[in-house]
Design a protein around this motif. Structure first.
Motif, PDB file in Angstrom:
ATOM      1  N   ARG A 116       0.124 -11.317   5.683  1.00 25.18           N
ATOM      2  CA  ARG A 116      -0.271 -10.289   6.670  1.00 25.18           C
ATOM      3  C   ARG A 116      -1.791 -10.114   6.584  1.00 25.18           C
ATOM      4  O   ARG A 116      -2.328  -9.908   5.501  1.00 25.18           O
ATOM      5  N   ASP A 148      -6.448   8.900   3.368  1.00 24.24           N
ATOM      6  CA  ASP A 148      -7.632   8.065   3.139  1.00 24.24           C
ATOM      7  C   ASP A 148      -8.774   8.788   2.431  1.00 24.24           C
ATOM      8  O   ASP A 148      -9.644   8.148   1.843  1.00 24.24           O
ATOM      9  N   THR A 157       0.844  -1.212   0.000  1.00 28.61           N
ATOM     10  CA  THR A 157       0.000   0.000   0.000  1.00 28.61           C
ATOM     11  C   THR A 157       0.874   1.253   0.000  1.00 28.61           C
ATOM     12  O   THR A 157       1.682   1.450   0.903  1.00 28.61           O
ATOM     13  N   ARG A 182     -13.681   2.251   9.003  1.00 26.75           N
ATOM     14  CA  ARG A 182     -13.830   3.694   9.092  1.00 26.75           C
ATOM     15  C   ARG A 182     -15.077   4.078   9.852  1.00 26.75           C
ATOM     16  O   ARG A 182     -16.099   3.411   9.727  1.00 26.75           O
TER      17      ARG A 182
HETATM   18  O1  LIG Z   1      -3.210  -2.272   5.459  1.00 31.62           O
HETATM   19  C1  LIG Z   1      -2.850  -1.698   4.432  1.00 31.62           C
HETATM   20  O2  LIG Z   1      -1.947  -2.120   3.691  1.00 31.62           O
HETATM   21  C2  LIG Z   1      -3.511  -0.417   4.039  1.00 31.62           C
HETATM   22  C3  LIG Z   1      -4.279   0.179   5.156  1.00 31.62           C
HETATM   23  C4  LIG Z   1      -4.628   1.613   4.988  1.00 31.62           C
HETATM   24  O3  LIG Z   1      -4.153   2.336   4.161  1.00 31.62           O
HETATM   25  C5  LIG Z   1      -5.631   2.136   5.912  1.00 31.62           C
HETATM   26  O4  LIG Z   1      -5.940   1.488   6.899  1.00 31.62           O
HETATM   27  O5  LIG Z   1      -6.147   3.221   5.632  1.00 31.62           O
END
Ligand SMILES: O=C(O)CCC(=O)C(=O)O
Ligand SMILES: [Fe+2]
Length: 347
Positions: free
Chosen positions: A239, A143, A138, A245
């Motif tokens: 993982r 976000d 990522t 959210r």
């Molecule tokens: O866990 C991830 O690789 C991405 C998580 C992320 O960007 C988030 O939680 O906003």
């Protein structure tokens, strides 16, 4: 800086009952981090359930204990691949995966912090990241570009199991929310396909923080905080993590957050999600709230497509991979058609 020497997140457990101190830290640092906010036993049983589904889907070495998360390298895939979505959506049907986002430890804490009723958004998210696939990590982002709604929605990220640095947990750029705007994002491989370059913004310092996450640990941050995942550098471990959210009850919500995650990549309805649930308590729970619905802003992802197309035309593998994925996923959509046309042009 090497990810294994990134400094530690500040732990806020000792301030958990001091709401003004929590708000002060959130304002100052752009995140809050708690050890064992979630019940470790509950998370470990969720881990077993999720990984059992992944083993049934062919992602783990057969006959290994699913709790170990030992990945079959031949099954490697990521968000954007149809094979990923197929198994992901089976995981997504687990009732316990949705329930954990509603647990009181989190919701009560967020209500304290915001001083009003809060709710998890319907679209829950899990990340199931293969080892030896680091180009799909990522990328650095805020976000808001993905989840939208209001700027002070909060993301809560928790690993499902231990997540030491080498397994690729989340890192945050301390204080980066103070930019107070959505920065320009560009195409990148990795979840979401969008990344931001903090080096272009003088007001941002190079203060990345992370930790060796333990089961139950939770990182909370608002929609403008810049963050990224670290690469999964392990030999053979998946993982597994959650990122959900939360918003104020009554705040606007972007329409795509009312749908199951990755249902735009492969049709998937709430009815299918709920098929095997033994309780209807949380089914369609958001319909009891009157949150105005906002159309999804598609400009970010359209820009990523245009940039990927440009790269593909220059013969860049990442651009071509992005177009191939879109073409495979949805050859009949406008983007799918233009991806096919551009790929044909290149060949
Ligand atoms: O866990 C991830 O690789 C991405 C998580 C992320 O960007 C988030 O939680 O906003
Ligand atoms: Fe994120």
């Amino acid at each position: 800086m090497d990810s294994d020497i990134l400094p530690e997140l500040r732990v806020s457990n000792e301030a958990q009952d001091d709401v003004s101190e929590l708000r002060r830290r959130l304002d100052e640092d752009g995140y809050l981090f708690f050890r064992r906010l979630l019940d470790p036993d509950r998370l470990m049983s969720l881990r077993r359930e999720m990984l059992t589904v992944m083993q049934d889907g062919g992602w783990l070495i057969p006959r290994t204990d699913p709790i170990e998360g030992i990945a079959d390298p031949d099954a490697r895939c990521t968000e954007g691949d149809l094979g990923y979505t197929d198994v992901y959506h089976e995981v997504y049907k687990l009732q316990s995966f949705h329930e954990i986002a509603h647990c009181h430890n989190i919701v009560d804490l967020l209500e304290q912090i915001r001083g009003c009723p809060m709710m998890p958004q319907p679209q829950k998210v899990a990340r199931l990241w293969f080892p030896k696939f680091t180009e799909h990590t990522t990328p650095i982002h805020q976000d808001f570009v993905h989840f939208q709604g209001t700027g002070d929605n909060l993301t809560c990220w928790s690993p499902v199991g231990e997540c030491p640095r080498e397994l690729g947990g989340l890192a945050v750029l301390r204080g980066s929310h103070k930019v107070e705007r959505v920065l320009e994002h560009h195409f990148s491989l990795g979840a979401g396909s969008l990344h931001v370059d903090p080096g272009l913004h003088d007001e941002l310092k190079d203060e990345w923080l992370t930790t060796d996450y333990e089961v139950g640990d939770t990182l909370i941050f608002p929609f403008l905080t810049i963050h990224k995942a670290l690469p999964n550098l392990t030999e053979d471990r998946l993982r597994v993590s959650l990122d959900n959210r939360y918003q104020r009850v009554g705040d606007p919500i972007a329409e795509h957050m009312l749908t199951p995650h990755l249902s735009s990549m492969s049709p998937f309805t709430w009815e299918e999600v709920y098929e095997d649930w033994d309780s209807d308590e949380l089914q369609y729970y958001w319909q009891n709230f009157d949150n105005p619905v906002l159309p999804k802003i598609t400009a970010y992802i359209e820009q990523a497509f245009d940039e990927a197309a440009e790269l593909a035309r220059q013969g860049d593998e990442r651009g071509m991979l992005h177009l191939r994925r879109i073409a495979t996923r949805d050859a009949s959509s406008d983007q799918g058609k233009s991806a096919l046309a551009i790929l044909a042009e290149i060949d």
